[in-house]
Design a protein around this motif. Structure first.
Motif, PDB file in Angstrom:
ATOM      1  N   PHE A  33       0.835  -1.200   0.000  1.00 52.13           N
ATOM      2  CA  PHE A  33       0.000   0.000   0.000  1.00 52.13           C
ATOM      3  C   PHE A  33       0.874   1.256   0.000  1.00 52.13           C
ATOM      4  CE2 PHE A  33      -2.429   3.132   2.656  1.00 52.13           C
ATOM      5  CZ  PHE A  33      -3.436   3.389   1.757  1.00 52.13           C
ATOM      6  N   ASP A  34       0.566   2.211  -0.877  1.00 49.23           N
ATOM      7  CA  ASP A  34       1.235   3.502  -0.922  1.00 49.23           C
ATOM      8  C   ASP A  34       0.243   4.543  -0.421  1.00 49.23           C
ATOM      9  OD1 ASP A  34       2.255   6.021  -1.595  1.00 49.23           O
ATOM     10  OD2 ASP A  34       3.211   5.268  -3.425  1.00 49.23           O
ATOM     11  N   GLN A  35       0.433   4.993   0.822  1.00 41.49           N
ATOM     12  CA  GLN A  35      -0.530   5.885   1.455  1.00 41.49           C
ATOM     13  C   GLN A  35      -0.558   7.270   0.802  1.00 41.49           C
ATOM     14  OE1 GLN A  35      -0.203   5.919   5.671  1.00 41.49           O
ATOM     15  NE2 GLN A  35      -2.088   7.047   5.964  1.00 41.49           N
ATOM     16  N   GLN A  36       0.567   7.751   0.331  1.00 37.72           N
ATOM     17  CA  GLN A  36       0.607   9.081  -0.279  1.00 37.72           C
ATOM     18  C   GLN A  36      -0.168   9.133  -1.587  1.00 37.72           C
ATOM     19  OE1 GLN A  36       4.810   9.818  -0.439  1.00 37.72           O
ATOM     20  NE2 GLN A  36       4.725  11.085   1.409  1.00 37.72           N
ATOM     21  N   LEU A  37      -0.068   8.070  -2.394  1.00 34.48           N
ATOM     22  CA  LEU A  37      -0.743   8.042  -3.683  1.00 34.48           C
ATOM     23  C   LEU A  37      -2.078   7.304  -3.655  1.00 34.48           C
ATOM     24  CD1 LEU A  37       2.338   7.344  -5.987  1.00 34.48           C
ATOM     25  CD2 LEU A  37       1.226   9.545  -5.510  1.00 34.48           C
ATOM     26  N   LEU A  38      -2.416   6.721  -2.491  1.00 33.65           N
ATOM     27  CA  LEU A  38      -3.648   5.931  -2.328  1.00 33.65           C
ATOM     28  C   LEU A  38      -3.752   4.841  -3.396  1.00 33.65           C
ATOM     29  CD1 LEU A  38      -6.226   8.708  -1.385  1.00 33.65           C
ATOM     30  CD2 LEU A  38      -4.948   7.209   0.148  1.00 33.65           C
ATOM     31  N   ARG A  39      -2.622   4.175  -3.618  1.00 38.07           N
ATOM     32  CA  ARG A  39      -2.570   3.067  -4.573  1.00 38.07           C
ATOM     33  C   ARG A  39      -2.078   1.827  -3.852  1.00 38.07           C
ATOM     34  NH1 ARG A  39       0.877   4.918  -9.673  1.00 38.07           N
ATOM     35  NH2 ARG A  39       2.416   4.503  -8.087  1.00 38.07           N
ATOM     36  N   SER A  40      -2.406   0.693  -4.432  1.00 37.62           N
ATOM     37  CA  SER A  40      -1.910  -0.558  -3.874  1.00 37.62           C
ATOM     38  C   SER A  40      -1.687  -1.559  -5.004  1.00 37.62           C
ATOM     39  CB  SER A  40      -2.896  -1.130  -2.859  1.00 37.62           C
ATOM     40  OG  SER A  40      -4.072  -1.570  -3.507  1.00 37.62           O
ATOM     41  N   VAL A  59      -2.130  -7.157  -9.566  1.00 43.48           N
ATOM     42  CA  VAL A  59      -3.197  -6.205  -9.844  1.00 43.48           C
ATOM     43  C   VAL A  59      -2.846  -4.890  -9.166  1.00 43.48           C
ATOM     44  CG1 VAL A  59      -5.664  -5.711  -9.600  1.00 43.48           C
ATOM     45  CG2 VAL A  59      -4.902  -8.064  -9.888  1.00 43.48           C
ATOM     46  N   ILE A  60      -2.965  -3.789  -9.895  1.00 46.02           N
ATOM     47  CA  ILE A  60      -2.779  -2.450  -9.344  1.00 46.02           C
ATOM     48  C   ILE A  60      -4.165  -1.887  -9.023  1.00 46.02           C
ATOM     49  CG2 ILE A  60      -1.918  -0.117  -9.761  1.00 46.02           C
ATOM     50  CD1 ILE A  60       0.373  -2.018  -9.816  1.00 46.02           C
ATOM     51  N   HIS A  61      -4.325  -1.352  -7.817  1.00 48.43           N
ATOM     52  CA  HIS A  61      -5.591  -0.741  -7.402  1.00 48.43           C
ATOM     53  C   HIS A  61      -5.351   0.752  -7.163  1.00 48.43           C
ATOM     54  CE1 HIS A  61      -7.088  -4.799  -6.542  1.00 48.43           C
ATOM     55  NE2 HIS A  61      -5.941  -5.005  -5.922  1.00 48.43           N
TER      56      HIS A  61
END
Length: 137
Positions: A33-40, A59-61
């Motif tokens: 999880f990348d909290q700054q970009l809100l991606r996972s 899978v990229i979310h």
């Protein structure tokens, strides 16, 4: 030396002609999880009872709010992958105790990941045998 994986299907034959080998799989999932970009990103590996890798998937979310949502999405992706592969018995293994515990439960989940968990719980009816297992990192 080849690593041995636990047989989560008691009574399953290890012989090449076994129906279990063709219909029962274990899907291992993990997520980051990348909290700054809100991606996972979710990573999935499908193994048969002999430990052979049958498939893998990443899978990229986007627009993911929490690390728990990331892990829940990975669990849901595991179920979707199984459906696309056509197996009728499934064991899902992940390292998020919270997500695994919620997936094992049949209670209505009101948490922030409740909608994802309900999607997983509703999909469980498509399987003859399904189990969720926690493994520590």
């Amino acid at each position: 030396m080849r690593k041995q994986y636990p047989n989560l299907f008691p009574g399953a034959s290890r012989g090449p002609e076994s129906d279990e080998r063709r219909t029962s799989v274990t899907i291992y999932f993990d997520a980051t999880f990348d909290q700054q970009l809100l991606r996972s990103a979710s990573g999935l590996v499908v193994r048969n009872v002999g430990g052979e890798i049958l498939a893998s998937k990443s899978v990229i979310h986007t627009n993911i709010a929490t690390p728990f949502a990331t892990e829940a999405h990975a669990g849901l992706q595991a179920l979707k992958l199984r459906i696309s592969m056509g197996f009728n018995a499934l064991q899902i293994i992940g390292d998020s105790r919270t997500v695994i515990t919620k997936c094992q439960s049949s209670e209505y989940d009101r948490s922030t990941i409740g909608a994802i968990i309900r999607g997983i719980q509703n999909t469980k009816t498509h399987f003859q045998n399904i189990g969720f297992h926690f493994i520590p990192r």
